[in-house]
Design a protein around this motif. Structure first.
Motif, PDB file in Angstrom:
ATOM      1  N   VAL A   1       0.971  -1.155   0.029  1.00  0.00           N
ATOM      2  CA  VAL A   1       0.202  -0.133   0.120  1.00  0.00           C
ATOM      3  C   VAL A   1       0.854   1.152  -0.179  1.00  0.00           C
ATOM      4  N   THR A   2       0.971   2.007  -1.161  1.00  0.00           N
ATOM      5  CA  THR A   2       1.468   3.272  -1.044  1.00  0.00           C
ATOM      6  C   THR A   2       0.449   4.453  -1.248  1.00  0.00           C
ATOM      7  N   VAL A   3       0.733   5.559  -0.141  1.00  0.00           N
ATOM      8  CA  VAL A   3      -0.103   6.604  -0.282  1.00  0.00           C
ATOM      9  C   VAL A   3       0.870   7.814  -0.597  1.00  0.00           C
ATOM     10  N   SER A   4       0.195   8.557  -1.637  1.00  0.00           N
ATOM     11  CA  SER A   4       1.082   9.771  -1.911  1.00  0.00           C
ATOM     12  C   SER A   4       0.524  11.014  -1.579  1.00  0.00           C
ATOM     13  N   SER A   5       1.620  11.829  -1.347  1.00  0.00           N
ATOM     14  CA  SER A   5       0.935  13.123  -0.580  1.00  0.00           C
ATOM     15  C   SER A   5       0.713  14.239  -1.738  1.00  0.00           C
TER      16      SER A   5
END
Length: 128
Positions: free
Chosen positions: A124-128
């Motif tokens: 899971v990758t959450v970008s800002s």
């Protein structure tokens, strides 16, 4: 032996949502099957230890959450489908990690050391 397969990870922007699934098969060494044991989600970010995220008892009547995800994540299970879910809302960059499901704890269900059965993980990758 219990086999666990996670799915549903991916790349999402901050504030977005993802739903992880973990499908279980097989019987635990304890003799219990999916509908009889607790399940949990853990996560591990690069350079950090694996940490507890959420857990659910066998009947789905009791759930537990890490303080960092309380109010944003929801764990649930469908015993007819041998599947546990993690609905993740309002995601933050600090939620970026590999997420693992785990089955049939031998003790404290918030402690990864008490689990013998793990999935392969989903990123899971959450970008800002």
């Amino acid at each position: 032996q219990v086999q666990l397969v996670e799915s549903g990870g991916g790349l999402v922007q901050a504030g977005g949502s993802l739903r992880l699934s973990c499908a279980a098969s097989g019987r635990a060494a304890s003799g219990r099957t999916f509908s009889s044991y607790a399940m949990a989600w853990f996560r591990q970010a690069p350079g950090k230890e694996r940490e507890f995220v959420a857990a659910i008892n066998w009947s789905a009547g009791i759930t537990y959450y890490a303080d960092s995800v309380k109010g944003r994540f929801t764990i649930s299970r469908d015993n007819a489908k041998n599947t546990v879910y993690l609905q993740m809302n309002s995601l933050k960059p600090e939620d970026t990690a590999i997420y693992y499901c785990a089955a049939d704890p031998r003790g404290d269900l918030k402690n990864p050391l008490f689990y013998d059965y793990w999935g392969q993980g989903t990123q899971v990758t959450v970008s800002s």
